[in-house]
Design a protein around this motif. Structure first.
Motif, PDB file in Angstrom:
ATOM      1  N   ASP A  38     -16.399  52.025   6.802  1.00 54.32           N
ATOM      2  CA  ASP A  38     -15.004  52.571   6.679  1.00 54.32           C
ATOM      3  C   ASP A  38     -14.129  52.198   7.690  1.00 54.32           C
ATOM      4  O   ASP A  38     -13.389  53.069   7.861  1.00 54.32           O
ATOM      5  CB  ASP A  38     -14.568  53.855   5.905  1.00 54.32           C
ATOM      6  N   VAL A  39     -14.332  51.177   8.296  1.00 50.77           N
ATOM      7  CA  VAL A  39     -13.589  50.820   9.588  1.00 50.77           C
ATOM      8  C   VAL A  39     -12.097  50.783   9.229  1.00 50.77           C
ATOM      9  O   VAL A  39     -11.072  51.296  10.056  1.00 50.77           O
ATOM     10  CB  VAL A  39     -13.994  49.614  10.399  1.00 50.77           C
ATOM     11  N   THR A  40     -11.487  50.063   8.375  1.00 52.69           N
ATOM     12  CA  THR A  40     -10.090  49.619   8.075  1.00 52.69           C
ATOM     13  C   THR A  40      -9.401  50.606   7.139  1.00 52.69           C
ATOM     14  O   THR A  40      -8.239  50.323   6.648  1.00 52.69           O
ATOM     15  CB  THR A  40      -9.981  48.120   7.751  1.00 52.69           C
ATOM     16  N   VAL A  41      -9.859  51.550   6.620  1.00 51.55           N
ATOM     17  CA  VAL A  41      -9.285  52.474   5.819  1.00 51.55           C
ATOM     18  C   VAL A  41      -7.702  52.790   6.200  1.00 51.55           C
ATOM     19  O   VAL A  41      -7.831  53.300   7.408  1.00 51.55           O
ATOM     20  CB  VAL A  41     -10.051  53.711   5.449  1.00 51.55           C
ATOM     21  N   SER A  42      -6.650  52.849   5.431  1.00 56.00           N
ATOM     22  CA  SER A  42      -5.487  53.023   6.156  1.00 56.00           C
ATOM     23  C   SER A  42      -4.750  54.450   6.146  1.00 56.00           C
ATOM     24  O   SER A  42      -3.702  54.638   6.461  1.00 56.00           O
ATOM     25  CB  SER A  42      -4.443  51.980   5.507  1.00 56.00           C
ATOM     26  N   TYR A  43      -5.653  55.350   5.287  1.00 57.15           N
ATOM     27  CA  TYR A  43      -5.156  56.652   5.211  1.00 57.15           C
ATOM     28  C   TYR A  43      -6.394  57.500   5.228  1.00 57.15           C
ATOM     29  O   TYR A  43      -6.607  57.929   6.484  1.00 57.15           O
ATOM     30  CB  TYR A  43      -4.484  56.686   3.721  1.00 57.15           C
ATOM     31  N   ARG A 182      -3.545  42.045  -0.459  1.00 56.14           N
ATOM     32  CA  ARG A 182      -2.687  41.951   0.979  1.00 56.14           C
ATOM     33  C   ARG A 182      -3.473  40.699   1.841  1.00 56.14           C
ATOM     34  O   ARG A 182      -4.746  41.150   1.995  1.00 56.14           O
ATOM     35  CB  ARG A 182      -2.541  43.173   1.590  1.00 56.14           C
ATOM     36  N   ALA A 183      -2.630  40.031   2.532  1.00 61.15           N
ATOM     37  CA  ALA A 183      -3.406  39.135   3.467  1.00 61.15           C
ATOM     38  C   ALA A 183      -3.570  39.857   4.993  1.00 61.15           C
ATOM     39  O   ALA A 183      -2.159  40.295   5.571  1.00 61.15           O
ATOM     40  CB  ALA A 183      -2.611  37.827   3.665  1.00 61.15           C
ATOM     41  N   ALA A 184      -4.851  40.096   5.294  1.00 63.35           N
ATOM     42  CA  ALA A 184      -4.852  40.619   6.253  1.00 63.35           C
ATOM     43  C   ALA A 184      -4.028  41.891   6.806  1.00 63.35           C
ATOM     44  O   ALA A 184      -3.321  42.006   7.739  1.00 63.35           O
ATOM     45  CB  ALA A 184      -4.821  39.647   7.760  1.00 63.35           C
ATOM     46  N   TYR A 185      -4.342  42.930   6.060  1.00 65.62           N
ATOM     47  CA  TYR A 185      -3.453  44.188   5.983  1.00 65.62           C
ATOM     48  C   TYR A 185      -3.557  44.811   7.476  1.00 65.62           C
ATOM     49  O   TYR A 185      -4.722  45.066   7.833  1.00 65.62           O
ATOM     50  CB  TYR A 185      -3.765  44.880   4.908  1.00 65.62           C
ATOM     51  N   GLU A 186      -2.347  45.208   8.136  1.00 62.23           N
ATOM     52  CA  GLU A 186      -2.504  45.968   9.520  1.00 62.23           C
ATOM     53  C   GLU A 186      -3.339  45.080  10.440  1.00 62.23           C
ATOM     54  O   GLU A 186      -3.586  45.633  11.556  1.00 62.23           O
ATOM     55  CB  GLU A 186      -3.395  47.207   9.453  1.00 62.23           C
ATOM     56  N   GLY A 187      -3.325  43.763  10.104  1.00 59.65           N
ATOM     57  CA  GLY A 187      -3.950  42.805  11.053  1.00 59.65           C
ATOM     58  C   GLY A 187      -5.539  42.569  11.020  1.00 59.65           C
ATOM     59  O   GLY A 187      -6.203  41.936  11.766  1.00 59.65           O
ATOM     60  N   PHE A 188      -5.893  43.395   9.973  1.00 57.67           N
ATOM     61  CA  PHE A 188      -7.404  43.255   9.763  1.00 57.67           C
ATOM     62  C   PHE A 188      -7.849  42.313   8.793  1.00 57.67           C
ATOM     63  O   PHE A 188      -7.320  42.580   7.381  1.00 57.67           O
ATOM     64  CB  PHE A 188      -7.995  44.694   9.350  1.00 57.67           C
ATOM     65  N   GLU A 189      -8.484  41.211   9.059  1.00 59.91           N
ATOM     66  CA  GLU A 189      -8.756  40.238   8.127  1.00 59.91           C
ATOM     67  C   GLU A 189      -9.670  40.607   6.785  1.00 59.91           C
ATOM     68  O   GLU A 189      -9.088  40.244   5.691  1.00 59.91           O
ATOM     69  CB  GLU A 189      -9.460  39.075   8.702  1.00 59.91           C
ATOM     70  N   PHE A 190     -10.316  41.540   7.328  1.00 62.08           N
ATOM     71  CA  PHE A 190     -11.262  41.947   6.053  1.00 62.08           C
ATOM     72  C   PHE A 190     -11.060  43.527   5.539  1.00 62.08           C
ATOM     73  O   PHE A 190     -11.966  44.317   5.634  1.00 62.08           O
ATOM     74  CB  PHE A 190     -12.879  41.835   6.527  1.00 62.08           C
ATOM     75  N   SER A 191      -9.705  43.631   5.412  1.00 63.93           N
ATOM     76  CA  SER A 191      -9.289  45.255   5.471  1.00 63.93           C
ATOM     77  C   SER A 191      -9.534  45.517   4.033  1.00 63.93           C
ATOM     78  O   SER A 191      -9.883  44.553   3.097  1.00 63.93           O
ATOM     79  CB  SER A 191      -7.751  45.220   5.551  1.00 63.93           C
ATOM     80  N   HIS A 192      -9.793  46.546   3.638  1.00 70.41           N
ATOM     81  CA  HIS A 192     -10.006  47.207   2.126  1.00 70.41           C
ATOM     82  C   HIS A 192      -8.965  46.935   1.333  1.00 70.41           C
ATOM     83  O   HIS A 192      -9.173  46.733   0.037  1.00 70.41           O
ATOM     84  CB  HIS A 192     -10.557  48.814   2.355  1.00 70.41           C
ATOM     85  N   ALA A 193      -7.786  46.650   2.059  1.00 72.33           N
ATOM     86  CA  ALA A 193      -6.699  46.462   1.154  1.00 72.33           C
ATOM     87  C   ALA A 193      -6.687  44.767   0.771  1.00 72.33           C
ATOM     88  O   ALA A 193      -5.576  44.424   0.113  1.00 72.33           O
ATOM     89  CB  ALA A 193      -5.521  46.932   1.565  1.00 72.33           C
ATOM     90  N   SER A 194      -7.333  44.154   1.381  1.00 70.90           N
ATOM     91  CA  SER A 194      -7.583  42.694   1.310  1.00 70.90           C
ATOM     92  C   SER A 194      -8.594  41.915   0.559  1.00 70.90           C
ATOM     93  O   SER A 194      -8.560  40.790   0.567  1.00 70.90           O
ATOM     94  CB  SER A 194      -7.480  42.130   2.853  1.00 70.90           C
ATOM     95  N   ILE A 195      -9.621  42.727   0.081  1.00 71.57           N
ATOM     96  CA  ILE A 195     -10.587  42.192  -0.625  1.00 71.57           C
ATOM     97  C   ILE A 195     -10.539  41.175  -1.657  1.00 71.57           C
ATOM     98  O   ILE A 195     -11.129  40.081  -1.592  1.00 71.57           O
ATOM     99  CB  ILE A 195     -11.666  43.445  -1.006  1.00 71.57           C
ATOM    100  N   MET A 196      -9.553  41.659  -2.471  1.00 72.09           N
ATOM    101  CA  MET A 196      -9.479  40.439  -3.644  1.00 72.09           C
ATOM    102  C   MET A 196      -8.596  39.211  -3.030  1.00 72.09           C
ATOM    103  O   MET A 196      -8.890  38.020  -3.667  1.00 72.09           O
ATOM    104  CB  MET A 196      -8.612  41.319  -4.810  1.00 72.09           C
TER     105      MET A 196
END
Length: 350
Positions: A38-43, A182-196
């Protein structure tokens, strides 16, 4: 323990496998892989601990499944949990928190210190994806059905990529509070918010993404969903509006399923449910599906004759209160339904 010695009506066996099943990966029809990450979780964080919590909760589950009678007897095995990934997740999460805090404070995203941390995280996430793809691909090449237990929603990318290399065309049924476009949310290419976003960009076999119960997304994501012909949206407000006007949930499920091709991957983010079912998930949003609505949707998918080629169940976050096991209990039961209905959809005699 062999199946003939296993009593499905007996006391749940805590043997390190999901549901306490007695099956080994080499002989089972289905193998569940775990990705404690869970590296890129944003909350809220903590989904890296979900596999262990779900395994523990799953031993309290009874095996009679009326929607897929005896499907589990074809074998549901558990691959060993890769705790190397959990250790890596802890290390990289420390850096990710610094990046997120930096951005939330309004500091420049171009700061060299932050960019270096983002690069380190992106490289680590790419290695995780490769590791998951290799594990899933090996099982798929043995003609196994593969389900994935996260971890955050970035974790299924490797499995979907592995399926994309082995299937000419398929759709994704995506149950979630968020679009994850989202494309690379918060600069994380493989963000949990970018999967789809990443799946549509990289996995050309995916011809349809049907999103259900989404209710918290950006204007840019809404625009992408409108403009990309591969995306079909059944957002939470639209579903509720139809219900208020008298359309039954069964009718809505049939409409949803009709948008999908014959082969379907199911991506189930637990926050697609109302948060009384998952109060500690990382980014809870009011609204969503009831437990039974979600199960009926998957049941309708299988009854339509479509085949589930794989699935994930992600974003379960165990409570820090050891007496509150709501999230893990819900996760275990969604996993049970997904596993059994997937087996049923692949049974030529169903």
């Amino acid at each position: 323990m062999e199946l003939k010695e296993f009593d499905p009506d007996g006391v749940g066996v805590f043997n390190g496998s999901y549901f306490g099943m007695p099956f080994e990966p080499q002989s089972a029809r289905m193998v569940l892989i775990s990705v404690p990450w869970d590296v890129t979780v944003s909350y809220g964080s903590g989904t890296a601990y979900a596999p262990d919590a779900i395994i523990e909760a799953s031993t309290q589950l009874d095996f009679y499944e009326p929607l897929a009678l005896d499907a589990w007897r074809r074998g549901i095995a558990s691959a060993e949990i890769d705790y190397f990934l959990q250790d890596e997740s802890k290390k990289l999460r420390h850096d990710a928190e610094k990046v997120i805090r930096h951005l939330e404070e309004g500091a420049s995203p171009e700061d060299d210190y932050i960019r270096r941390k983002q690069q380190r995280i992106n490289e680590g996430c790419a290695r995780m994806n490769d590791r998951v793809e290799q594990q899933a691909g090996s099982l798929l090449d043995q003609d196994k059905l593969v389900g994935l237990v996260g971890g955050d929603h970035s974790t299924p990318y490797g499995l979907i990529r592995a399926l994309g290399r082995r299937h000419e065309r398929f759709g994704i049924l995506h149950i979630d509070a968020h679009r994850d476009l989202r494309a690379a949310y918060e600069g994380f290419e493989f963000s949990h918010a970018s999967i789809m976003y990443n799946v549509l960009r990289d996995v050309k076999s995916v011809e349809r993404l049907t999103q259900v119960a989404v209710r918290d997304f950006s204007e840019q994501e809404a625009m992408l969903a409108r403009n990309d012909q591969r995306i079909v949206s059944f957002d939470d407000l639209t579903l509720s509006s139809s219900a208020f006007r008298g359309e039954s949930w069964d009718e809505q499920c049939r409409r949803i399923v009709e948008t999908l091709p014959h082969e379907v991957y199911v991506s189930f983010d637990i926050d697609g449910l109302s948060f009384d079912n998952c109060p500690h998930t990382g980014t809870p949003v009011p609204g969503g599906l009831s437990f039974n609505q979600a199960v009926w949707l998957i049941h309708t998918l299988v009854e339509s004759g479509r085949r589930i080629i794989g699935f994930d169940m992600v974003e379960v976050c165990p409570s820090p209160d050891e007496h509150d096991r709501t999230d893990a209990i819900t996760g275990a039961r969604i996993l049970w339904k997904l596993a059994n209905l997937t087996l049923k959809s692949n049974d030529p005699n169903k």
